[in-house]
Design a protein around this motif. Structure first.
Motif, PDB file in Angstrom:
ATOM      1  N   VAL A   1       0.056   0.778  33.832  1.00  0.00           N
ATOM      2  CA  VAL A   1       1.216   0.963  34.707  1.00  0.00           C
ATOM      3  C   VAL A   1       2.090  -0.286  34.680  1.00  0.00           C
ATOM      4  O   VAL A   1       3.311  -0.223  34.543  1.00  0.00           O
ATOM      5  N   PHE A   2       1.448  -1.449  34.767  1.00  0.00           N
ATOM      6  CA  PHE A   2       2.193  -2.713  34.702  1.00  0.00           C
ATOM      7  C   PHE A   2       2.851  -2.854  33.328  1.00  0.00           C
ATOM      8  O   PHE A   2       3.996  -3.276  33.211  1.00  0.00           O
TER       9      PHE A   2
ATOM     10  N   ALA B   1      -0.455  -7.398  23.826  1.00  0.00           N
ATOM     11  CA  ALA B   1      -0.924  -7.281  25.205  1.00  0.00           C
ATOM     12  C   ALA B   1      -2.198  -6.446  25.271  1.00  0.00           C
ATOM     13  O   ALA B   1      -3.148  -6.791  25.980  1.00  0.00           O
ATOM     14  N   LEU B   2      -2.217  -5.385  24.492  1.00  0.00           N
ATOM     15  CA  LEU B   2      -3.398  -4.523  24.512  1.00  0.00           C
ATOM     16  C   LEU B   2      -4.605  -5.256  23.958  1.00  0.00           C
ATOM     17  O   LEU B   2      -5.706  -5.157  24.492  1.00  0.00           O
TER      18      LEU B   2
ATOM     19  N   PRO C   1      11.020  -3.317  17.600  1.00  0.00           N
ATOM     20  CA  PRO C   1       9.833  -3.926  16.985  1.00  0.00           C
ATOM     21  C   PRO C   1       9.232  -5.040  17.854  1.00  0.00           C
ATOM     22  O   PRO C   1       8.014  -5.160  17.947  1.00  0.00           O
ATOM     23  N   ASP C   2      10.082  -5.838  18.500  1.00  0.00           N
ATOM     24  CA  ASP C   2       9.556  -6.930  19.331  1.00  0.00           C
ATOM     25  C   ASP C   2       8.796  -6.395  20.536  1.00  0.00           C
ATOM     26  O   ASP C   2       7.769  -6.959  20.941  1.00  0.00           O
ATOM     27  N   ILE C   3       9.293  -5.301  21.092  1.00  0.00           N
ATOM     28  CA  ILE C   3       8.598  -4.699  22.239  1.00  0.00           C
ATOM     29  C   ILE C   3       7.262  -4.129  21.799  1.00  0.00           C
ATOM     30  O   ILE C   3       6.216  -4.364  22.416  1.00  0.00           O
ATOM     31  N   ILE C   4       7.306  -3.410  20.675  1.00  0.00           N
ATOM     32  CA  ILE C   4       6.069  -2.760  20.214  1.00  0.00           C
ATOM     33  C   ILE C   4       5.026  -3.806  19.809  1.00  0.00           C
ATOM     34  O   ILE C   4       3.853  -3.696  20.152  1.00  0.00           O
ATOM     35  N   ALA C   5       5.491  -4.852  19.119  1.00  0.00           N
ATOM     36  CA  ALA C   5       4.544  -5.913  18.741  1.00  0.00           C
ATOM     37  C   ALA C   5       3.991  -6.583  19.996  1.00  0.00           C
ATOM     38  O   ALA C   5       2.804  -6.927  20.068  1.00  0.00           O
TER      39      ALA C   5
ATOM     40  N   ARG D   1       6.463 -10.935  25.566  1.00  0.00           N
ATOM     41  CA  ARG D   1       5.221 -10.908  26.333  1.00  0.00           C
ATOM     42  C   ARG D   1       5.238  -9.714  27.289  1.00  0.00           C
ATOM     43  O   ARG D   1       6.165  -9.530  28.068  1.00  0.00           O
ATOM     44  N   ILE D   2       4.202  -8.907  27.208  1.00  0.00           N
ATOM     45  CA  ILE D   2       4.093  -7.739  28.087  1.00  0.00           C
ATOM     46  C   ILE D   2       2.757  -7.805  28.806  1.00  0.00           C
ATOM     47  O   ILE D   2       1.747  -8.179  28.220  1.00  0.00           O
ATOM     48  N   ALA D   3       2.789  -7.454  30.084  1.00  0.00           N
ATOM     49  CA  ALA D   3       1.550  -7.469  30.871  1.00  0.00           C
ATOM     50  C   ALA D   3       0.616  -6.394  30.365  1.00  0.00           C
ATOM     51  O   ALA D   3       0.996  -5.233  30.279  1.00  0.00           O
TER      52      ALA D   3
END
Lengths: 328, 381
Positions: free
Chosen positions: A171-172, A197-198, A188-192, A164-166
Motif C-alpha cells: 500500500v505504501f 524496493a521489493l 523505467p526509473d519508477i519500475i527500477a 526510491r520507493i517504500a
C-alpha cells in the motif's frame, strides 16, 4: 516403455507441470495460470501434456504434487507424494544448479528463502504477514501502469537513476509510486525503483538475519523479471543464477519426490489421463458440531463423494477410503 | 452472580470447577473460534495483539450468553498485557456492559487488593473452605497438564491417526466429571490409562521439538492452529515450555518468574524485557542443551518482547546448532500456511538428524526413515 514422473505445482497464481525421466531430466514442462480454478487448470494441463507425449513410448510411473493446492490436486490425480513447496523448491534447486547454497523464490502470493549446505536444507523463511513484493503485486502494478508484465523487467534495466520507493508494504509502495509518477519521473526509473524496493523488503523481511552464500539461485514466477534479478545482484553483490526452468522448479521437486516414493511403495496411485475428462466438483462446508468449526472439503463426481478432508476429529474422513481406489 | 472468564487451554476446566464450588453460576467460556476472533478484532484497538483480541471476543461472547461478572488476571512487568484488564473494562463499558470485574494482579504486588477480590468471590463460603477449593482446583490443573503432556508424548507414536486426540478428549471428560479430590485423583489415573491404551508403535523414531514464546498463544490451542496436534500427527513430540501449572508456580506466587530460564538466557539477554521474551531465549538454550531437534517460537504479531527475542534467534540457532522457526500469529484462521511451514520444518530437521546419525542420507531416503508419515497430507488426516 520409458518410465516418467509427473510433478504438479499448483500455486495461487500459476501452475507448473513437469515430466521427468528416470535420469531426472525434464522431458516436458507446462506453465499455466491458475486463475482461481485449480481443478480446471490441472485438467487442462493434463490434456495438454497428454497431447504432447501421445505416441511416445512413455509411461507415467509416479506423481507428486506441491503448491498451495497440493492436497486437492493430489486427491484428484492420485498422487504418490504430496509435499510442501519449500522442500520441493530446495530439492529442485540442488538438482538443477550444483553447489547452490541459497535459493530465493518469489511466487504469486508468497516469497521464501531456502538456505542449503551440502545439498541439505538447513534453514528457510517464508513471508508471514505481508505479500508485498510477490508476483501478484507486480502484476497489479504492471496493469496499473499499463505495461505488459513480460516487459516490466526490461524496462527496469533501462533506468539510469532508480527512484526510491517504500517497499515495506504494497500500500505504501503504491502511493509512493503514484507520487513519483505525478511529479514526472520516467517510467523505467519508477519500475527500477520498485524492483529495488521489493528486493530490499524481501531481504529485510524474509532474509532477516540469514547468511546468504553463493551460489544463489533465483526461481519462481517472478524470476522472469530481469529487473528484480538485477536488483538482487546489486543488493547482494554477487551473481544470481536464474535456472532455465525457473517457473516450474516446484514441479521438478515434486516429480523427484514421486520417483523416490514409488521406489519404496512399488506402484503408482496415478489415476491416468482420464482424470482430465471427469466432471469434478469441489465444495466445502463448515462443520458446526464443535467449536473448531472445521472447513471440510468434498470432492465429488456426479454427486458421488470421492474424497473428503479438512476435518480435525476424523468424523468426516470416513470417505477417504472409497472412490477410485484413492487411499489417503 | 453469573460469572465467566478467559478461555486458556484445558486449564479452563479447573477454573470452572473452582467457581462452581464457590457457589456461582458459571458461564463456561467457549473455546475461541473464528467468530471470537472477528468479534474481538472489531472491538479492539487495531494494534492490539491477538491474545487481547481473543480475550475481548471471549468476554463479549460471555456477555451475550448472560454473564454479569468476569474474572481475569493481569500480567506483570513491562508488557502491555498489564493493561489488558483496564482496556477490556473500558471497551465493555463503552458497549454498554457493566459486568462485575475480578481482575487479579500478582498477589505479592497488591496483597490487599487480591484479598478484597477473593473476598468478593468467596460469597458465603468460609475462608478455610475456599482454600480447600483452591487446592482442589490446583490438583485438577496438575491432572490436566499431566494428561496434556502425556498426549504430546503418545501422539507421534500412535498407529492410527487421531486415536490419541480421541483418547485425550475422553480423558478430559473424566476430569470434567470429577467433583471431589478423590474423584480427581481417580479420573487422572483413568485418563492416563486411557491414553496408554492408544495403539502405539514404540519403536518408531520421533523428532523432539521445543515450543517457546508468549504464554497465551502457547497454551491456547485454538490460538496456535492446534500446533501440537498437527506436529504430533507428523511424528513430532512437542515439549511446550509453558503450562498453566508452571506458570502459576513461577509467576503468580513469585516475583521472579522462571528463574532457570532467566538464568540460561543471561549470556544472550540479561534483561527482563517483559512478557516471556527472556524466557523464550532461555528456553531455546535449555532445549538445545537437551539435544532437541528444533524449536518453534510462537509470538503474537506486534508483540515486542517476542520481536526482541526473535531478532536473536538466528544467532542462537547458529551458535547452539538448533533450527528455529518463528510463527507470528494474528487474525488468520487458515491452517494452510502454517501446515506448509511446519511440514517443511519437519522435513528439514529429519534431514538434519539423518545426517547426524548416518553421515550422509540424502532426501531420497526420507521415505524410508521410520516415523515419517509425511506422504499423506496432514489436512486429510
Amino acid at each position: 516403455m520409458e518410465k516418467v514422473y509427473l510433478g504438479v505445482d499448483v500455486g495461487s497464481v500459476s501452475t507448473g507441470m513437469v515430466l521427468l525421466n528416470e535420469h531426472l531430466e525434464v522431458l516436458a514442462e507446462l506453465y499455466l495460470r491458475t486463475q482461481g480454478q485449480p481443478i480446471r487448470v490441472v485438467q487442462e494441463g493434463l490434456k495438454a501434456l497428454e497431447k504432447r507425449i501421445r505416441g511416445m513410448p512413455l509411461k507415467i510411473c509416479g506423481v507428486g504434487t506441491t503448491g498451495s493446492a497440493r492436497t486437492l490436486t493430489g486427491v484428484l490425480l492420485g498422487a504418490d507424494t504430496i509435499k510442501n513447496e519449500i522442500t520441493c523448491h530446495g530439492l529442485a534447486a540442488t538438482h538443477v544448479v550444483s553447489g547452490v547454497q541459497t535459493v530465493l523464490e518469489i511466487g504469486g502470493q508468497d516469497s521464501k528463502m531456502i538456505l542449503l549446505r551440502d545439498g541439505i536444507v538447513v534453514d528457510f523463511a517464508m513471508n508471514t504477514v505481508c505479500a508485498a513484493g510477490t508476483g501478484s503485486f507486480l502484476d497489479h502494478q504492471a496493469a496499473r501502469l499499463n505495461v505488459p508484465i513480460e516487459e516490466f523487467g526490461e524496462l527496469a534495466l533501462q533506468s539510469q537513476n532508480p527512484v526510491r520507493i517504500a517497499g515495506r508494504c504494497s500500500v505504501f509502495a503504491e502511493s509512493d509510486m503514484i507520487h513519483k509518477q505525478q511529479v514526472g519521473t520516467s517510467m523505467p526509473d519508477i519500475i527500477a525503483g520498485l524492483c529495488e524496493a521489493l528486493v530490499r523488503n524481501y531481504l529485510n523481511n524474509v532474509g532477516k538475519g540469514k547468511e546468504i552464500r553463493p551460489n544463489v539461485v533465483f526461481q519462481g514466477g517472478v524470476a522472469a523479471n530481469a529487473g528484480i534479478k538485477a536488483a538482487f545482484e546489486k543488493a547482494l553483490e554477487m551473481p544470481v543464477t536464474v535456472p532455465g526452468y525457473y517457473g516450474v522448479m516446484g514441479g521438478i521437486g515434486a516429480a523427484m519426490l514421486a520417483r523416490a516414493a514409488v521406489e519404496s511403495s512399488g506402484e503408482t496411485r496415478f489415476k491416468g489421463f482420464e482424470v482430465s475428462e471427469m466432471a469434478y466438483q469441489a465444495s466445502s462446508f463448515e462443520c458446526r458440531d464443535c467449536p473448531n468449526c472445521c472447513e471440510v472439503v468434498n470432492l465429488t463426481v456426479k454427486e458421488e463423494v470421492l474424497a473428503r478432508w479438512g476435518g480435525r476429529c476424523g468424523k468426516w474422513a470416513d470417505l477417504r477410503e472409497v472412490g477410485l481406489g484413492t487411499r489417503f | 452472580m453469573k460469572i465467566s472468564f478467559a478461555h486458556i487451554g484445558y486449564a479452563t476446566m479447573a477454573m470452572e470447577r473452582l467457581l462452581q464450588d464457590l457457589g456461582h453460576e458459571v458461564i463456561p467460556p467457549l473455546q475461541p473460534t473464528a467468530n471470537t476472533f472477528s468479534l474481538g478484532a472489531v472491538h479492539s484497538p487495531e494494534f492490539a495483539c491477538i491474545p487481547f483480541k481473543i480475550l475481548m471476543g471471549t468476554y463479549l461472547e460471555a456477555m451475550e450468553r448472560g454473564a454479569d461478572a468476569l474474572l481475569s488476571a493481569g500480567g506483570r512487568g513491562p508488557c502491555r498485557a498489564g493493561y489488558y484488564g483496564e482496556i477490556h473494562q473500558r471497551i465493555l463499558r463503552e458497549l454498554g456492559h457493566e459486568p462485575r470485574l475480578f481482575f487479579f494482579w500478582p498477589p505479592y504486588q497488591v496483597p490487599l487488593d487480591t484479598l478484597k477480590k477473593l473476598n468478593g468471590l468467596r460469597g458465603k463460603t468460609s475462608w478455610l473452605q475456599m482454600v480447600r477449593y483452591i487446592k482442589k482446583a490446583w490438583k485438577m490443573m496438575i491432572a490436566l497438564d499431566d494428561l496434556e503432556i502425556l498426549s504430546h508424548r503418545i501422539r507421534p507414536l500412535e498407529t492410527e491417526t487421531g486415536a490419541t486426540s480421541k483418547a485425550f478428549r475422553q480423558a478430559l471428560g473424566y476430569i470434567r466429571q470429577a467433583r471431589t479430590l478423590e474423584e480427581i485423583e481417580e479420573a487422572s489415573i483413568a485418563g492416563i490409562e486411557r491414553l496408554h491404551q492408544v495403539p502405539q508403535d514404540p519403536n518408531r523414531e520421533v523428532l523432539r521439538v521445543g515450543i517457546v514464546g508468549e504464554i497465551y498463544v502457547q497454551i491456547e490451542p485454538a490460538a496456535n492452529f492446534f500446533l501440537e496436534e498437527m506436529m504430533g500427527e507428523m511424528g513430532v513430540e512437542c515439549h511446550r515450555s509453558i503450562f498453566m501449572t508452571n506458570y502459576v508456580r513461577h509467576d503468580v506466587f513469585s516475583r521472579h518468574g522462571d528463574l532457570s530460564a532467566r538464568e540460561l538466557a543471561q549470556p544472550y539477554l540479561p534483561l527482563n524485557i517483559g512478557g516471556h521474551g527472556q524466557n523464550s531465549i532461555g528456553d531455546v538454550v535449555r532445549f538445545a542443551a537437551k539435544s532437541f531437534d528444533g524449536v518453534i517460537q510462537l509470538a503474537p504479531f506486534t508483540c515486542i518482547p517476542e520481536i526482541v527475542a526473535k531478532s536473536m534467534m538466528p544467532h542462537l540457532s547458529q551458535e547452539l546448532d538448533i533450527p528455529i522457526l518463528t510463527f507470528f500469529i494474528d487474525e488468520q484462521t487458515a491452517r494452510g500456511g502454517v501446515e506448509t511451514r511446519l511440514e517443511a520444518f519437519v522435513d528439514m530437521i529429519w534431514q538434519k538428524r539423518a545426517l547426524r546419525n548416518a553421515g550422509s542420507r540424502s532426501v531420497f531416503d526420507r521415505a524410508k526413515i521410520p516415523g515419517d508419515r509425511g506422504l499423506a497430507p496432514v489436512s486429510s488426516r
